[in-house]
Design a protein around this motif. Structure first.
Motif, PDB file in Angstrom:
ATOM      1  N   GLU A  52       1.994  17.269 -12.575  1.00  0.00           N
ATOM      2  CA  GLU A  52       2.049  18.697 -12.259  1.00  0.00           C
ATOM      3  C   GLU A  52       3.259  19.354 -12.937  1.00  0.00           C
ATOM      4  OE1 GLU A  52       2.043  19.146  -8.031  1.00  0.00           O
ATOM      5  OE2 GLU A  52      -0.024  18.457  -7.827  1.00  0.00           O
ATOM      6  N   ALA A  53       4.403  18.671 -12.910  1.00  0.00           N
ATOM      7  CA  ALA A  53       5.609  19.221 -13.542  1.00  0.00           C
ATOM      8  C   ALA A  53       5.407  19.352 -15.039  1.00  0.00           C
ATOM      9  CB  ALA A  53       6.812  18.339 -13.236  1.00  0.00           C
ATOM     10  N   ALA A  54       4.782  18.365 -15.674  1.00  0.00           N
ATOM     11  CA  ALA A  54       4.528  18.418 -17.110  1.00  0.00           C
ATOM     12  C   ALA A  54       3.559  19.556 -17.418  1.00  0.00           C
ATOM     13  CB  ALA A  54       3.968  17.091 -17.598  1.00  0.00           C
ATOM     14  N   GLU A  55       2.553  19.745 -16.551  1.00  0.00           N
ATOM     15  CA  GLU A  55       1.576  20.819 -16.729  1.00  0.00           C
ATOM     16  C   GLU A  55       2.262  22.190 -16.607  1.00  0.00           C
ATOM     17  OE1 GLU A  55      -2.156  21.869 -14.146  1.00  0.00           O
ATOM     18  OE2 GLU A  55      -2.355  19.841 -14.973  1.00  0.00           O
ATOM     19  N   ARG A  56       3.149  22.323 -15.608  1.00  0.00           N
ATOM     20  CA  ARG A  56       3.879  23.579 -15.436  1.00  0.00           C
ATOM     21  C   ARG A  56       4.783  23.855 -16.634  1.00  0.00           C
ATOM     22  NH1 ARG A  56       6.885  22.511 -10.741  1.00  0.00           N
ATOM     23  NH2 ARG A  56       5.366  21.121  -9.873  1.00  0.00           N
ATOM     24  N   GLU A  81       1.721   6.652  -6.755  1.00  0.00           N
ATOM     25  CA  GLU A  81       0.646   7.570  -7.119  1.00  0.00           C
ATOM     26  C   GLU A  81       1.076   9.024  -6.896  1.00  0.00           C
ATOM     27  OE1 GLU A  81      -3.800   8.554  -5.495  1.00  0.00           O
ATOM     28  OE2 GLU A  81      -3.157   6.453  -5.489  1.00  0.00           O
ATOM     29  N   LEU A  82       1.749   9.284  -5.775  1.00  0.00           N
ATOM     30  CA  LEU A  82       2.239  10.636  -5.481  1.00  0.00           C
ATOM     31  C   LEU A  82       3.260  11.080  -6.519  1.00  0.00           C
ATOM     32  CD1 LEU A  82       2.175  13.007  -3.478  1.00  0.00           C
ATOM     33  CD2 LEU A  82       3.992  11.847  -2.212  1.00  0.00           C
ATOM     34  N   GLN A  83       4.153  10.173  -6.883  1.00  0.00           N
ATOM     35  CA  GLN A  83       5.159  10.489  -7.904  1.00  0.00           C
ATOM     36  C   GLN A  83       4.490  10.767  -9.244  1.00  0.00           C
ATOM     37  OE1 GLN A  83       8.382  10.969  -7.285  1.00  0.00           O
ATOM     38  NE2 GLN A  83       8.674  11.580  -9.408  1.00  0.00           N
ATOM     39  N   ALA A  84       3.444  10.003  -9.588  1.00  0.00           N
ATOM     40  CA  ALA A  84       2.729  10.231 -10.849  1.00  0.00           C
ATOM     41  C   ALA A  84       2.059  11.601 -10.832  1.00  0.00           C
ATOM     42  CB  ALA A  84       1.700   9.130 -11.077  1.00  0.00           C
ATOM     43  N   GLU A  85       1.485  11.995  -9.668  1.00  0.00           N
ATOM     44  CA  GLU A  85       0.869  13.321  -9.549  1.00  0.00           C
ATOM     45  C   GLU A  85       1.919  14.420  -9.719  1.00  0.00           C
ATOM     46  OE1 GLU A  85      -1.291  13.682  -5.890  1.00  0.00           O
ATOM     47  OE2 GLU A  85      -2.650  12.052  -6.408  1.00  0.00           O
ATOM     48  N   GLN A 143       0.832  -1.209   0.000  1.00  0.00           N
ATOM     49  CA  GLN A 143       0.000   0.000   0.000  1.00  0.00           C
ATOM     50  C   GLN A 143       0.865   1.257   0.000  1.00  0.00           C
ATOM     51  OE1 GLN A 143      -2.494  -0.524   3.432  1.00  0.00           O
ATOM     52  NE2 GLN A 143      -4.024  -1.731   2.318  1.00  0.00           N
ATOM     53  N   GLN A 144       1.935   1.242   0.798  1.00  0.00           N
ATOM     54  CA  GLN A 144       2.834   2.394   0.839  1.00  0.00           C
ATOM     55  C   GLN A 144       3.503   2.608  -0.510  1.00  0.00           C
ATOM     56  OE1 GLN A 144       5.483   1.545   4.082  1.00  0.00           O
ATOM     57  NE2 GLN A 144       4.078   2.382   5.638  1.00  0.00           N
ATOM     58  N   GLU A 145       3.943   1.516  -1.147  1.00  0.00           N
ATOM     59  CA  GLU A 145       4.575   1.631  -2.467  1.00  0.00           C
ATOM     60  C   GLU A 145       3.587   2.150  -3.495  1.00  0.00           C
ATOM     61  OE1 GLU A 145       6.208  -2.199  -3.297  1.00  0.00           O
ATOM     62  OE2 GLU A 145       7.847  -1.965  -1.863  1.00  0.00           O
TER      63      GLU A 145
END
Length: 182
Positions: free
Chosen positions: A163-167, A155-159, A148-150
């Motif tokens: 966000e970086a791609a959007e910026r 999921e956090l890394q994908a977000e 679950q932690q992995e």
């Protein structure tokens, strides 16, 4: 019912069970099969009585051997042929540690305190099984928590990547607009 007449006369035997004249008939010798006579202890018994031992090969001749070169044949209607099935032997995976302990089943039992040492050993084994089950359950819970932690970290890394791609896209758009003015 014809049996009622015999019972009333005090006779318990049926017509076929008792000989008509018991004084003239000799008791019949019990019939023993050739397989039993071929056993080692029966051969010794017959030898001790002075009787000739039965030849052991007579039992082998009477019964066909499955290890002979003869093949089994199945007569199927319509000339259907059956291919011999392949035999696949699989061994269960070797268990270790707590899993092996949980699969163990004691063969000996003691009831009613007839064998206190065995009962103490079985109680100790039961405690070890409970501890092993708790250990396996804790390991499974830890593995689930780790998974679950992995998943949450992925999921956090994908977000963050999104966000970086959007910026980056927004920055590229802004740079393109200002180029027109500069």
């Amino acid at each position: 019912y014809s049996g009622d007449k015999r019972r009333s006369q005090g006779s318990v035997a049926t017509r076929g069970s008792m000989p008509e004249n018991p004084s003239t008939s000799a008791p019949a010798a019990p019939v023993i099969s050739s397989r039993i006579l071929g056993l080692k202890f029966m051969q010794k018994h017959r030898a001790s009585k002075g009787e000739p031992a039965a030849p052991p090969e007579s039992a082998a001749v009477a019964e066909p051997s499955l290890s002979s070169s003869a093949k089994w044949r199945l007569d199927l209607p319509g000339g259907l042929a059956v291919a011999p099935a392949a035999v696949v032997l699989t061994e269960p995976p070797a268990l270790s540690g707590p899993q092996a302990l949980l699969q163990f089943r004691a063969g000996r039992r003691s009831y009613g305190a007839f064998n206190p040492k065995l009962e103490a050993r079985l109680a100790d084994l039961g405690e070890k099984k409970r501890a092993a089950a708790a250990e396996l359950e804790a390991a499974a819970a830890a593995a689930t928590q780790r998974a679950q932690q992995e998943a949450a970290a992925a999921e956090l890394q994908a977000e963050r990547d999104a966000e970086a791609a959007e910026r980056d896209e927004a920055d590229a758009e802004m740079a393109a607009r200002y180029r027109k003015y500069v």
